[in-house]
Design an enzyme around this catalytic site. Structure first.
Site, PDB file in Angstrom:
ATOM      1  N   ASP A 186       0.812  -1.226   0.000  1.00 18.32           N
ATOM      2  CA  ASP A 186       0.000   0.000   0.000  1.00 18.32           C
ATOM      3  C   ASP A 186       0.839   1.266   0.000  1.00 18.32           C
ATOM      4  O   ASP A 186       0.451   2.277   0.581  1.00 18.32           O
ATOM      5  CB  ASP A 186      -0.961   0.011   1.214  1.00 18.32           C
ATOM      6  CG  ASP A 186      -1.743  -1.272   1.307  1.00 18.32           C
ATOM      7  OD1 ASP A 186      -2.221  -1.738   0.270  1.00 18.32           O
ATOM      8  OD2 ASP A 186      -1.862  -1.826   2.419  1.00 18.32           O
ATOM      9  N   HIS A 224      -4.235  -1.802  -6.605  1.00 21.71           N
ATOM     10  CA  HIS A 224      -3.458  -0.651  -7.047  1.00 21.71           C
ATOM     11  C   HIS A 224      -4.414   0.449  -7.509  1.00 21.71           C
ATOM     12  O   HIS A 224      -5.248   0.222  -8.382  1.00 21.71           O
ATOM     13  CB  HIS A 224      -2.503  -1.054  -8.180  1.00 21.71           C
ATOM     14  CG  HIS A 224      -1.421  -1.971  -7.698  1.00 21.71           C
ATOM     15  ND1 HIS A 224      -0.564  -2.644  -8.526  1.00 21.71           N
ATOM     16  CD2 HIS A 224      -1.053  -2.314  -6.444  1.00 21.71           C
ATOM     17  CE1 HIS A 224       0.284  -3.361  -7.796  1.00 21.71           C
ATOM     18  NE2 HIS A 224       0.000  -3.183  -6.534  1.00 21.71           N
ATOM     19  N   LYS A 244       2.228   2.413  -5.117  1.00 22.28           N
ATOM     20  CA  LYS A 244       3.057   2.036  -6.266  1.00 22.28           C
ATOM     21  C   LYS A 244       2.310   2.212  -7.583  1.00 22.28           C
ATOM     22  O   LYS A 244       2.909   2.555  -8.594  1.00 22.28           O
ATOM     23  CB  LYS A 244       3.490   0.565  -6.151  1.00 22.28           C
ATOM     24  CG  LYS A 244       4.318   0.253  -4.927  1.00 22.28           C
ATOM     25  CD  LYS A 244       4.636  -1.218  -4.826  1.00 22.28           C
ATOM     26  CE  LYS A 244       3.471  -2.106  -4.497  1.00 22.28           C
ATOM     27  NZ  LYS A 244       2.872  -1.922  -3.174  1.00 22.28           N
TER      28      LYS A 244
END
Ligand code: IMP
Length: 435
Positions: free
Chosen positions: A13, A41, A16
């Protein structure tokens, strides 16, 4: 041979996805190579928010080919939902998404096993998995007898294979949970559902390994997108409170099929503080009002499960370890804006274990649980930074914080993020990203 890799250096987390989305503009191919639907994501572009679990974050840039490589465990209904969601929003990618026929497939029995076993403490605490069947699917991959790869779903013996596995899994689940403790597995229904998924996925199924090996020889620019964070690495993380794949930099090669010598830039991503979801030791955890404040300021709730994340100060001991482990060249510090309202900020610079000062992460989780963080306190800058677009315009306190992080980790800071949007990202001019 330009190969860039983006690796989370904490417990996942670290934002990215946003970084990968930006870096995609400089790359031809984006690669997911480990993990599965446990990853979440998030990419924000203007007013649109995209949440991706399997599909690489590069899909939102229409110049990049996106690969899901053999090291990933694939949940067909989940990836199909992502595919449909993107199509509904007008994203076109038929020729830009390739899924390896070598990926291992998550089945309903894996979800049941994850659920049933997750209630059992390991080393005194529950792992607290994402319940996406990740561990059970990887266990079957290593065990081989009950494994099904995506390519197997197109073979004539697929139905027979599922029948055989369901019989065995029912016995195993009965042993774990008792006959009433799990949802019954209907082999015929599973075969029918999964044959439908296989048909829909067919246009995307490919031999990504050959494709990537060719791409390396053709000097195409490849971006490897790590999932989770290096402290969750199966072999090198805070075992057993880890995920079931190599989520540090060492996992790129086995998952993608590309040798480490073809990767020439590793970017390590950190938050300006720490978070963790699920169980396991967390030396700098703030189990108090400050922890709650960071959670609210950073909106620290899981993308995949919605669980509140545990929050704490930046842990330079742990990040220095994962930086070295992952072969990191430079750091990307995310969510600096979250610290902007705090009068005082702490950084953990060492641990104390049994009265002795140490600068390494103990290998046993029981020892890591016993360490006391040694903090350095830094004056906060108490100024909104979300509108800042040049590093030199950051308040002196914020720059001092970044300098201290860089000094402790012994790597330059290449990227600083001050908000979720693409625009809220600053790059240092001297760092050559991606080539
Ligand atoms: P699993 O990967 O679902 O087996 O979960 C194992 C551990 O990794 C749990 O503590 C999860 O909360 C954590 N985990 C798995 N995926 C992620 C992620 O993408 N971000 C943060 N934590 C994760």
């Amino acid at each position: 041979m330009p190969g860039t890799c983006v690796i989370g250096l904490q417990w996942g987390d670290e934002a990215k996805g946003k970084l990968v989305d930006i870096l995609t503009a400089n790359h031809d191919i984006v690669v997911r190579y480990q993990g599965g639907a446990n990853a979440g994501h998030t990419v924000v572009i203007g007013a649109e928010t995209y949440k991706l679990h399997h599909i690489p974050s590069g899909i939102l840039n229409d110049g990049a080919v996106n690969l899901v490589c053999p090291g990933v465990v694939l949940n067909p209904p989940t990836i199909l939902q992502e595919i449909h969601g993107l199509q509904d929003r007008g994203i076109v990618f038929t020729d830009r998404l390739m899924i390896s026929d070598r990926t291992h497939v998550v089945f309903p029995w894996h979800l049941e096993e994850d659920r049933v076993l997750n209630d059992r403490p390991v080393n005194g605490e529950n792992i607290g998995t994402t319940l996406r069947g990740i561990g059970p699917c990887y266990r079957d991959k290593v065990g081989r007898s009950f494994a099904v790869r995506l390519g197997d779903m197109y073979r004539p013996d697929f139905a027979e294979k599922v029948q055989r596995i369901v019989e065995a899994k029912e016995r195993i689940l009965t042993g774990f949970a008792g006959p009433d403790g799990f949802s019954p597995l209907n082999a015929d229904q599973i075969v029918q559902d999964y044959q439908g998924y296989a048909e829909e996925l067919k246009p995307y199924v490919a031999d990504t390994t050959s494709y990537l090996l060719d791409a390396v020889e053709q000097d195409r620019r490849i971006l490897y997108e790590g999932a989770q964070g290096a402290l969750l690495d199966l072999d090198h993380g805070t075992y057993p409170f880890v995920t079931s794949s190599n989520s540090s930099g060492v996992g790129v090669s086995p998952g993608s099929g590309i040798a480490g010598r073809w990767i020439n830039c590793v970017l390590g991503v950190v938050k300006s503080y720490s978070t963790r979801v699920g169980g396991g030791p967390f030396p700098t955890e703030l189990d108090d009002a400050m922890g709650d404040r960071i959670r609210e300021l950073g909106n620290e709730y899981g993308t995949t499960t919605g669980r509140p994340r545990r929050c704490g100060w930046f842990d330079a001991v742990a990040v220095r370890y994962t930086t070295r482990l992952s072969g990191v060249d430079a750091l990307s510090v995310m969510m600096l804006d979250v610290l902007s309202q705090l009068p005082e900020i702490k950084i953990c610079v060492a641990y104390e274990l049994d009265g002795e000062r140490i600068d390494y992460v103990p290998s046993h989780s029981d020892d890591l649980r016993r360490v006391q963080p040694v903090y350095e306190t830094i004056q906060g800058w108490e100024q909104d930074v979300t509108g800042i677009r040049a590093l030199e315009d950051l308040p002196a306190g914020a720059r001092g914080y970044l300098d201290r992080v860089s000094e402790l980790i012994q790597r330059p800071v290449a990227v600083v993020s001050v908000g979720p949007d693409r625009e809220q990202t600053m790059f240092t001019p001297e760092f050559p990203l991606g080539d």
